[in-house]
Design an enzyme around this catalytic site. Sequence first.
Site, mmCIF file in Angstrom:
data_model
loop_
_atom_site.group_PDB
_atom_site.id
_atom_site.type_symbol
_atom_site.label_atom_id
_atom_site.label_comp_id
_atom_site.label_asym_id
_atom_site.label_seq_id
_atom_site.Cartn_x
_atom_site.Cartn_y
_atom_site.Cartn_z
ATOM 1 N N ILE A 15 0.802 -1.227 0.000
ATOM 2 C CA ILE A 15 0.000 0.000 0.000
ATOM 3 C C ILE A 15 0.830 1.269 0.000
ATOM 4 C CG2 ILE A 15 -2.204 -0.932 0.828
ATOM 5 C CD1 ILE A 15 -1.591 0.070 3.552
ATOM 6 N N GLN A 29 5.159 2.700 -0.457
ATOM 7 C CA GLN A 29 6.596 2.475 -0.442
ATOM 8 C C GLN A 29 7.256 3.824 -0.224
ATOM 9 O OE1 GLN A 29 8.345 -0.227 -3.189
ATOM 10 N NE2 GLN A 29 10.170 0.003 -1.927
ATOM 11 N N GLY A 30 7.661 4.064 1.009
ATOM 12 C CA GLY A 30 8.265 5.356 1.329
ATOM 13 C C GLY A 30 9.753 5.349 1.067
ATOM 14 N N ALA A 31 10.407 6.419 1.519
ATOM 15 C CA ALA A 31 11.843 6.545 1.339
ATOM 16 C C ALA A 31 12.535 5.458 2.160
ATOM 17 C CB ALA A 31 12.290 7.914 1.799
ATOM 18 N N GLU A 32 11.890 5.067 3.240
ATOM 19 C CA GLU A 32 12.551 4.217 4.197
ATOM 20 C C GLU A 32 11.910 2.854 4.385
ATOM 21 O OE1 GLU A 32 13.068 4.924 8.662
ATOM 22 O OE2 GLU A 32 14.131 6.559 7.696
ATOM 23 N N ILE A 36 5.124 -0.647 3.124
ATOM 24 C CA ILE A 36 3.929 -0.880 3.933
ATOM 25 C C ILE A 36 3.070 -1.912 3.211
ATOM 26 C CG2 ILE A 36 1.910 0.198 5.038
ATOM 27 C CD1 ILE A 36 4.456 1.446 6.063
ATOM 28 N N ASP A 93 7.994 13.761 12.918
ATOM 29 C CA ASP A 93 7.753 13.905 11.477
ATOM 30 C C ASP A 93 6.269 14.218 11.240
ATOM 31 O OD1 ASP A 93 8.202 13.910 8.740
ATOM 32 O OD2 ASP A 93 8.190 11.727 8.538
#
Length: 208
Positions: free
Chosen positions: A5, A7-10, A13, A122
């Site tokens: 669902i 895909q972040g920088a880190e 999910i 954040d």
Amino acid sequence: MKELIAQGAESVILKIKRWNQYFVLKWRQSKPYLSKDIDSQLRKTRTSRECKMLSVARSLGVPTPAVYAVNLDDYTILMDYIEGVQFKQLVNTLPENQLKEFCLEFGRSIALLHKGDVVHGDPTTSNLIVDSKSRLWLVDFGLSEMNATVEMKGVDLHLIYRALETTHWELQESMLEDTIKGYSDFLGKEAKDILSRMEEIRERGRYH
Ligand SMILES: Nc1ncnc2c1ncn2[C@@H]1O[C@H](COP(=O)(O)OP(=O)(O)OP(=O)(O)O)[C@@H](O)[C@H]1O
Ligand SMILES: [Mg+2]
């Protein structure tokens, strides 16, 4: 069943189904530009910090996903799946009064954390999820900290300012005003020092 669902920088999910219910598996990926030791240390720290702080925030009354499992060897957290939409994606579609309500609520949630001497670390509009009952959930606690000082809380507010400024520039003024209102209404007198520290941090940023 596994569905990507975000895909972040880190992190990655994944939405998964277990025990006939949906969960999120958050997996912190490795950063190829870091040395192996530092990379593993960083993923471990952020994972354990997030796991702990999701629960701390929840105990302070902030809606966060409940945590069911954490694995520091593969840097994963199993938590509730929150069915909803990122606040960031809703902002431009909402009528003025609803946007105001969510911003007040955002401010209140941050105030609840700060009252408990916790900072989020954040606080952006992509780390807020609005569910079908219009409840506002806070996620992404990998940079969150306890025993927060006035300076740390001021930075947290400054980060909100920056996030609104860069992501929602045409609505930033009213959104900031309402978020700060929600924050101050909840914290009362305690808010004063933190708000002036936020101003100070902004000034510092301007001249350096
Ligand atoms: N428990 C959850 N339920 C539903 N959606 C979620 C959940 N956790 C995260 N998400 C979605 O995935 C997105 C990315 O998650 P998150 O912010 O935790 O990761 P990230 O930004 O990669 O984090 P980090 O900064 O720690 O790398 C969120 O903005 C949100 O839309
Ligand atoms: Mg995030």
